[in-house]
Scaffold this active site. Structure first.
Site, PDB file in Angstrom:
ATOM      1  N   THR A   1       2.003  -4.873   4.564  1.00  0.00           N
ATOM      2  CA  THR A   1       0.954  -5.105   5.038  1.00  0.00           C
ATOM      3  C   THR A   1       0.726  -6.644   5.563  1.00  0.00           C
ATOM      4  O   THR A   1       0.675  -6.913   6.767  1.00  0.00           O
ATOM      5  CB  THR A   1       0.536  -4.219   6.480  1.00  0.00           C
ATOM      6  OG1 THR A   1      -1.062  -3.796   5.514  1.00  0.00           O
ATOM      7  CG2 THR A   1       1.560  -2.659   6.081  1.00  0.00           C
ATOM      8  N   ASP A   2       0.389  -6.954   4.355  1.00  0.00           N
ATOM      9  CA  ASP A   2      -0.626  -8.574   4.495  1.00  0.00           C
ATOM     10  C   ASP A   2       0.294  -9.131   5.380  1.00  0.00           C
ATOM     11  O   ASP A   2      -0.136 -10.023   5.827  1.00  0.00           O
ATOM     12  CB  ASP A   2      -1.333  -8.144   3.522  1.00  0.00           C
ATOM     13  CG  ASP A   2      -2.576  -7.672   3.777  1.00  0.00           C
ATOM     14  OD1 ASP A   2      -2.681  -6.755   4.548  1.00  0.00           O
ATOM     15  OD2 ASP A   2      -3.293  -7.351   2.198  1.00  0.00           O
TER      16      ASP A   2
ATOM     17  N   SER B   1       2.060  -7.869  -1.419  1.00  0.00           N
ATOM     18  CA  SER B   1       2.275  -8.752  -0.569  1.00  0.00           C
ATOM     19  C   SER B   1       1.793 -10.297  -0.769  1.00  0.00           C
ATOM     20  O   SER B   1       2.648 -10.617  -0.401  1.00  0.00           O
ATOM     21  CB  SER B   1       2.532  -8.103   1.035  1.00  0.00           C
ATOM     22  OG  SER B   1       1.241  -8.413   1.745  1.00  0.00           O
TER      23      SER B   1
ATOM     24  N   THR C   1       0.790  -1.443   0.033  1.00  0.00           N
ATOM     25  CA  THR C   1       0.137   0.232   0.182  1.00  0.00           C
ATOM     26  C   THR C   1       0.366   1.017  -0.296  1.00  0.00           C
ATOM     27  O   THR C   1       0.134   2.022  -0.901  1.00  0.00           O
ATOM     28  CB  THR C   1      -0.784   0.001   1.575  1.00  0.00           C
ATOM     29  OG1 THR C   1      -2.266  -1.100   1.226  1.00  0.00           O
ATOM     30  CG2 THR C   1      -1.457   1.404   1.495  1.00  0.00           C
TER      31      THR C   1
HETATM   32  N1  ASP Z   1      -2.618  -5.092   0.336  1.00  0.00           N
HETATM   33  C1  ASP Z   1      -1.610  -4.142   0.533  1.00  0.00           C
HETATM   34  C2  ASP Z   1      -0.267  -5.625   0.969  1.00  0.00           C
HETATM   35  O1  ASP Z   1      -0.248  -6.121   1.727  1.00  0.00           O
HETATM   36  C3  ASP Z   1      -1.680  -3.986   1.666  1.00  0.00           C
HETATM   37  C4  ASP Z   1      -0.707  -3.389   2.936  1.00  0.00           C
HETATM   38  O2  ASP Z   1       0.240  -2.775   2.086  1.00  0.00           O
HETATM   39  O3  ASP Z   1      -1.528  -2.478   3.548  1.00  0.00           O
HETATM   40  O4  ASP Z   1       0.736  -4.945   0.133  1.00  0.00           O
END
Ligand code: ASP
Length: 333
Positions: free
Chosen positions: A85-86, A54, A12
């Site tokens: 973050t995932d 991710s 993100t």
């Molecule tokens: N879908 C995103 C990822 O994990 C979520 C994030 O980065 O917060 O790449």
């Protein structure tokens, strides 16, 4: 002056809106511009390593990231990896196991809102990562929402809130308050600066994570064995219970042991330890050769099993590795 390398992998923090939703589009130069504003006395280099959500970061990418970190370590005081973050907790754990005797700071961070959004948390998270390096926190950590979390203890606990990560069953390494940065544990892993960092990036991808449901059928274990899985992480109930009335999961565990498949048992509860010795529903499976994960997070238990099976084919050796704390991932009592 500190020299810091920023490795970007997507997520993100680097995303922009597209027709099908947010997708990674921004690059290191956009983030380094922010870092230079906050820390004008530091020198930042960047490399755009990957451009992925991710959910698409898997063991091949862990290895790529680990190798780049390993090669760059001697040129920098610390390395920041921006990451979605995932699955950040899995990558943080995997890197922790792959990079042994890591005396420098390798800090993963990301954000809940893209860095170009005026309300982004990305800039603060990047600055928190710089703080971890400036304070010399050795090993792999996650910097998020002004907290610094040990890499093998980080868990994503919220999909939307900015305090999306917690340190599970371990203290934060540091935290930023209005009166300054407090470092609680500068040395959460043991490392010897007179010895080199060791890169050990062999991973077994034939590991399955199974969360039990009341009524899970025992035949699932036969299917997993027939599919060639060499390791299973079982998220059991509470302190480590599995049903055996009506549907006997216990007796299938002996079959897994006979087929040289390592079974690690952790808890569906987020906090505290699993202890198979307390209840009959757990005690009976200890005799079937399962390996207790103690107070490890599921992410750490799964990546440790993948790493352990990358080093050995012997379940007894895997057990010995789970009886060893390598990078702060487990409390051995
Ligand atoms: N879908 C995103 C990822 O994990 C979520 C994030 O980065 O917060 O790449």
């Amino acid at each position: 002056m500190k020299h810091i390398l920023l490795l970007t992998t997507g997520g993100t923090i680097a995303s922009q809106k597209h027709a099908n939703g947010l997708a990674p589009a921004l690059h290191g130069k956009d983030m380094v511009a922010q870092l230079e504003l906050g820390y004008p006395d530091y020198h930042f280099d960047f490399e755009d390593l990957l451009d992925l959500d991710s959910s698409n970061i898997q063991p091949e990418e862990w290895r790529l990231i680990a190798r780049r970190v390993y090669d760059a370590l001697s040129d920098y005081d610390g390395i920041i990896i921006t990451h979605g973050t995932d699955t950040m907790a899995y990558t943080a754990s995997a890197l922790s196991f792959m990079l042994q005797n890591l005396c420098k700071s390798v800090v993963l961070t990301g954000s809940q809102l893209p860095i170009q959004n005026p309300l982004t948390d990305g800039v603060t998270n990047l600055f928190t990562a710089v703080e971890a390096i400036a304070r010399g926190i050795a090993g792999v950590s996650v910097a998020f929402d002004r907290k610094i979390i040990p890499g093998t203890r980080a868990v994503k606990v919220s999909t939307m809130a900015f305090d999306a990560f917690e340190s599970v069953n371990a203290d934060y390494l540091g935290q930023i308050f209005a009166d300054g940065t407090r470092i609680f544990h500068p040395q959460h892993i043991s490392c010897d600066p007179t010895s080199p960092t060791i890169l050990n990036d062999d991973f077994c991808t034939d590991v399955f994570l199974l969360k039990l449901l009341p009524g899970t059928r025992p035949e699932i274990f036969d299917s997993l064995a027939d599919m060639g899985y060499r390791g299973i992480v079982l998220e059991a109930f509470g302190a480590g219970g599995l049903h055996y009335i009506n549907r006997d999961l216990h007796s299938r565990l002996a079959m897994l042991a006979e087929r040289n498949i390592a079974v690690v048992v952790c808890s569906q509860c987020l906090y505290e330890r699993c202890d198979l010795s307390i209840y009959e529903v757990g005690h009976r499976i200890l005799e079937k050769g399962v390996i207790p994960a103690r107070d490890m997070t599921t992410e750490a238990a799964a990546t440790k099993l993948m790493w352990a099976l990358g080093q050995t084919t012997q379940v007894e050796e895997v057990r010995r590795m789970f009886d060893t704390c390598y990078v702060g991932e487990v409390t051995l009592l």
